[in-house]
Scaffold this motif. Structure first.
Motif, PDB file in Angstrom:
ATOM      1  N   GLY A  21      -2.537  -9.942 -15.838  1.00 22.70           N
ATOM      2  CA  GLY A  21      -1.627 -10.448 -15.966  1.00 22.70           C
ATOM      3  C   GLY A  21      -0.438  -9.550 -16.950  1.00 22.70           C
ATOM      4  N   SER A  22      -0.598  -7.589 -17.732  1.00 23.43           N
ATOM      5  CA  SER A  22      -0.301  -7.614 -18.951  1.00 23.43           C
ATOM      6  C   SER A  22       0.175  -6.761 -17.165  1.00 23.43           C
ATOM      7  CB  SER A  22      -1.561  -6.770 -19.533  1.00 23.43           C
ATOM      8  OG  SER A  22      -1.989  -5.844 -18.981  1.00 23.43           O
ATOM      9  N   GLU A  23       1.889  -5.740 -18.304  1.00 20.90           N
ATOM     10  CA  GLU A  23       1.882  -4.408 -17.844  1.00 20.90           C
ATOM     11  C   GLU A  23       1.330  -4.083 -17.255  1.00 20.90           C
ATOM     12  OE1 GLU A  23       5.084  -2.728 -16.626  1.00 20.90           O
ATOM     13  OE2 GLU A  23       5.128  -4.820 -16.312  1.00 20.90           O
ATOM     14  N   SER A  24       0.231  -3.931 -18.556  1.00 24.37           N
ATOM     15  CA  SER A  24      -0.356  -2.389 -18.038  1.00 24.37           C
ATOM     16  C   SER A  24      -2.010  -2.847 -16.896  1.00 24.37           C
ATOM     17  CB  SER A  24      -1.602  -1.806 -19.107  1.00 24.37           C
ATOM     18  OG  SER A  24      -2.397  -3.576 -19.744  1.00 24.37           O
ATOM     19  N   ALA A  25      -1.857  -3.862 -17.042  1.00 27.09           N
ATOM     20  CA  ALA A  25      -3.121  -3.690 -15.803  1.00 27.09           C
ATOM     21  C   ALA A  25      -1.695  -3.856 -14.215  1.00 27.09           C
ATOM     22  CB  ALA A  25      -4.109  -5.491 -16.060  1.00 27.09           C
ATOM     23  N   LEU A  62      -4.005   5.269  -4.619  1.00 26.67           N
ATOM     24  CA  LEU A  62      -4.660   6.286  -5.268  1.00 26.67           C
ATOM     25  C   LEU A  62      -5.350   5.836  -3.258  1.00 26.67           C
ATOM     26  CD1 LEU A  62      -6.811   6.349  -8.232  1.00 26.67           C
ATOM     27  CD2 LEU A  62      -6.749   7.833  -6.942  1.00 26.67           C
ATOM     28  N   CYS A  63      -5.985   4.401  -3.454  1.00 24.10           N
ATOM     29  CA  CYS A  63      -6.507   4.024  -2.482  1.00 24.10           C
ATOM     30  C   CYS A  63      -5.418   4.253  -1.012  1.00 24.10           C
ATOM     31  CB  CYS A  63      -6.729   1.872  -2.042  1.00 24.10           C
ATOM     32  SG  CYS A  63      -7.821   1.545  -3.244  1.00 24.10           S
ATOM     33  N   ALA A  64      -4.581   4.113  -0.892  1.00 22.88           N
ATOM     34  CA  ALA A  64      -3.463   4.432   0.375  1.00 22.88           C
ATOM     35  C   ALA A  64      -3.800   5.698   0.940  1.00 22.88           C
ATOM     36  CB  ALA A  64      -2.220   3.934  -0.426  1.00 22.88           C
ATOM     37  N   ALA A  65      -3.764   7.158  -0.657  1.00 15.52           N
ATOM     38  CA  ALA A  65      -3.938   8.167  -0.401  1.00 15.52           C
ATOM     39  C   ALA A  65      -4.935   7.897   0.527  1.00 15.52           C
ATOM     40  CB  ALA A  65      -4.284   9.283  -1.748  1.00 15.52           C
ATOM     41  N   LEU A  66      -6.486   7.626  -0.617  1.00 16.13           N
ATOM     42  CA  LEU A  66      -7.585   8.240   0.478  1.00 16.13           C
ATOM     43  C   LEU A  66      -8.155   7.543   1.375  1.00 16.13           C
ATOM     44  CD1 LEU A  66      -9.430   8.481  -3.362  1.00 16.13           C
ATOM     45  CD2 LEU A  66      -9.285  10.458  -1.911  1.00 16.13           C
ATOM     46  N   GLY A  67      -7.702   5.970   1.892  1.00 16.45           N
ATOM     47  CA  GLY A  67      -8.288   5.340   2.937  1.00 16.45           C
ATOM     48  C   GLY A  67      -9.251   4.306   1.797  1.00 16.45           C
ATOM     49  N   ALA A  68      -9.674   4.688   1.117  1.00 13.95           N
ATOM     50  CA  ALA A  68     -10.520   3.588   0.273  1.00 13.95           C
ATOM     51  C   ALA A  68     -10.384   2.173   0.590  1.00 13.95           C
ATOM     52  CB  ALA A  68     -10.595   3.766  -1.616  1.00 13.95           C
ATOM     53  N   GLY A  69     -11.391   1.587   0.530  1.00 17.31           N
ATOM     54  CA  GLY A  69     -10.810   0.110   0.120  1.00 17.31           C
ATOM     55  C   GLY A  69     -10.714  -0.604  -1.022  1.00 17.31           C
ATOM     56  N   LEU A  70     -10.082  -1.470  -1.647  1.00 16.82           N
ATOM     57  CA  LEU A  70      -9.811  -1.837  -3.257  1.00 16.82           C
ATOM     58  C   LEU A  70     -10.257  -3.452  -3.216  1.00 16.82           C
ATOM     59  CD1 LEU A  70      -8.520  -1.429  -5.726  1.00 16.82           C
ATOM     60  CD2 LEU A  70      -6.093  -2.615  -4.138  1.00 16.82           C
ATOM     61  N   THR A  71     -11.049  -3.209  -4.532  1.00 19.56           N
ATOM     62  CA  THR A  71     -11.815  -4.507  -5.093  1.00 19.56           C
ATOM     63  C   THR A  71     -10.947  -4.695  -6.594  1.00 19.56           C
ATOM     64  OG1 THR A  71     -13.594  -4.954  -4.038  1.00 19.56           O
ATOM     65  CG2 THR A  71     -13.895  -6.424  -6.050  1.00 19.56           C
ATOM     66  N   VAL A  72      -9.773  -6.377  -6.045  1.00 21.00           N
ATOM     67  CA  VAL A  72      -9.490  -6.504  -7.582  1.00 21.00           C
ATOM     68  C   VAL A  72     -10.270  -7.945  -7.520  1.00 21.00           C
ATOM     69  CG1 VAL A  72      -7.176  -7.580  -8.539  1.00 21.00           C
ATOM     70  CG2 VAL A  72      -7.100  -6.110  -6.478  1.00 21.00           C
ATOM     71  N   VAL A  73     -10.128  -7.714  -9.612  1.00 20.17           N
ATOM     72  CA  VAL A  73     -11.146  -8.602 -10.294  1.00 20.17           C
ATOM     73  C   VAL A  73     -10.273  -8.999 -11.208  1.00 20.17           C
ATOM     74  CG1 VAL A  73     -12.329  -6.498 -11.545  1.00 20.17           C
ATOM     75  CG2 VAL A  73     -13.326  -8.577 -11.270  1.00 20.17           C
ATOM     76  N   ASP A 128      -3.820 -13.641  -6.047  1.00 24.03           N
ATOM     77  CA  ASP A 128      -3.457 -13.642  -4.799  1.00 24.03           C
ATOM     78  C   ASP A 128      -1.978 -12.737  -4.800  1.00 24.03           C
ATOM     79  OD1 ASP A 128      -4.861 -15.728  -4.200  1.00 24.03           O
ATOM     80  OD2 ASP A 128      -3.479 -17.460  -4.444  1.00 24.03           O
ATOM     81  N   GLU A 129      -1.325 -12.131  -5.640  1.00 25.28           N
ATOM     82  CA  GLU A 129       0.237 -11.803  -5.546  1.00 25.28           C
ATOM     83  C   GLU A 129      -0.571 -10.021  -5.609  1.00 25.28           C
ATOM     84  OE1 GLU A 129       1.655 -11.764  -9.331  1.00 25.28           O
ATOM     85  OE2 GLU A 129       2.325 -13.582  -9.380  1.00 25.28           O
ATOM     86  N   ALA A 130      -1.995  -9.626  -5.763  1.00 27.00           N
ATOM     87  CA  ALA A 130      -3.120  -8.983  -5.996  1.00 27.00           C
ATOM     88  C   ALA A 130      -2.873  -8.590  -4.541  1.00 27.00           C
ATOM     89  CB  ALA A 130      -3.739  -8.017  -6.893  1.00 27.00           C
TER      90      ALA A 130
END
Length: 160
Positions: free
Chosen positions: A11-15, A25-36, A69-71
């Protein structure tokens, strides 16, 4: 290069900046993302008397789910395959860095992206640093993303 990336959000600005960078990075590399998101249960260390903590726990979980959910919506908008994970380990008592590292290992992540506030001195000592803990203990590459620096007004007088 990287096919699985994990980003931690709190929830922070840095996060939020870390999520943006991880999505790029994921879009450029075609990578999958896990948001924790890790529920910080460190408040359980302190004596709070006869206060019922049920409402606090519920609000922490609800807020964490909103962040995830937002992520996930941002990932969908960026056309990035995304999974989310909420960690609510009461026994960890605020060891957020270890919880994130374990989640990264379980997700098979090859890169960990986290925001950092850039605190120094007494502020870092008192508040701790999840990012620093991850850099010290994690065996995965860790990408630290700083929060944006507040802009100074152009008409401000210089300090003398």
């Amino acid at each position: 290069m990287y096919s699985k990336i994990l980003v931690a959000v709190d929830g922070s600005e840095s996060a939020a900046q870390a999520l943006t960078e991880a999505l790029r990075l994921c879009a450029a590399l075609g990578a999958g993302l896990t948001v924790v998101h890790v529920i910080d249960n460190s408040y359980l260390r302190y004596e709070v008397g006869y206060v019922d903590l049920t409402d606090l726990r519920t609000s922490l979980i609800d807020a964490g789910q909103m962040l995830l959910d937002e992520a996930k919506a941002k990932a969908a908008a960026s056309q990035v395959k995304c999974t989310t994970l909420m960690i609510d380990e009461v026994l960890a008592l605020g060891d957020v860095a270890t919880a994130i590292e374990q989640a990264a290992r379980q997700a098979g992540a090859e890169l960990l992206v986290v925001g950092t506030h850039g605190r120094r001195g007494v502020r870092r000592l008192l508040m701790g640093s999840v990012a620093e803990g991850l850099v010290r203990q994690c065996r995965l590459p860790v990408l630290l993303v700083h929060a944006p620096v507040p802009k100074v007004k152009a008409d401000a007088e210089p300090a003398q």
